[in-house]
Scaffold this active site. Structure first.
Site: not given
Ligand code: PGA
Length: 250
Positions: A11, A13, A99, A101, A168, A174, A211
């Site tokens: 991914n 991003k 996701h 985000e 996730e 991150g 991560s």
């Protein structure tokens, strides 16, 4: 030891441009080795380079994925968005939906459900992301959150092959922090329990994201029933991504 196919989903991003595409040359080389034939590699670059990426990987074993799609399929007055059909038209095979985000920017379970439906209608393979926040984890709400995300996200969805759930934990994305073996194992089992009543649930693959690095992937891959990884930061650097693949399949 015979291992099942393992997914390695990159991914990217909001990173990468046309010149970043050549950085995957070594990954293409890896896919030619019989030893790594069980590695199903999917690259999800930003929309702006999807088409160029497709040309690069066309004759390789690597598949192309997008990072999102609109819930309206086909075409429509949806400024700034891209539909599943448009993605399919340029050779995209996978799409990430839900996701954290995007959830964080207001994407609801209801919209995610519509997006999944739209993606499947266009015959895209879905990478459906779920996961609890740190606050939810601390309040011991993980099971409830995962259950709601799955039940609402998959409402009236017919499961077909290559459907992927990416677990996730939001607090892991991150941050460099990963769940312990015990916690991850418990949560994967929870997910399996939640999806059990769904028809064809055995066809659902469960992968982990958050991560994932060359230094922790060996431990993560020991979790029973894990079908691969969704890799953010470490997927942009091909050397790290290759390391992740090699440490999982050896
Ligand atoms: P990360 O991202 O590997 O950088 O934590 C994973 C993701 O957001 O899918």
């Amino acid at each position: 030891m015979t291992i099942n196919n393992m997914y390695f989903i990159a991914n990217w991003k909001m990173y990468g441009n046309i010149s970043s595409i050549k950085s995957i040359n070594k990954v293409v080389g890896l896919t030619k080795l019989q030893k790594y034939s069980k590695a199903k590699i999917v690259y999800c670059p930003p929309f702006t380079i999807l088409d160029s990426f497709e040309k690069k990987i066309k004759k390789t074993k690597i598949s192309l994925g997008a990072q999102n799609c609109h819930f309206v399929n086909g075409y429509g007055p949806c400024t700034g968005y891209v539909s599943a059909k448009m993605l399919k038209d340029i050779g995209t095979k996978y799409v990430i939906i839900g996701h954290s985000e995007n959830r964080n920017e207001g994407e609801t379970n209801f919209k995610i459900n519509l997006k999944i439906n739209s993606a499947l209608t266009s015959k895209l393979n879905v990478i459906f992301c779920i996961g609890e926040t740190l606050k939810e984890k601390k309040k011991k709400k993980t099971f409830k959150v995962l259950s709601n995300q799955i039940k609402q996200g998959l409402k009236n969805i017919k499961i077909i092959k290559n459907f992927i759930i990416a677990y996730e934990p939001v607090w892991s994305i991150g941050t460099g922090i990963i769940p312990s073996y015990k916690e991850l194992n418990k949560n994967i089992n929870k997910i399996k329990k939640i999806i059990k009543p769904i028809k064809n649930s055995k066809k659902i693959k469960i992968i982990y994201g958050g991560s994932v690095k060359p230094s922790n992937v060996k431990d993560l891959s020991k979790i029973p029933g894990i079908d691969g990884f969704l890799v953010g930061g470490s997927s942009i650097n091909s050397k790290k991504f290759i390391d992740i693949i090699k440490k999982t399949i050896n």
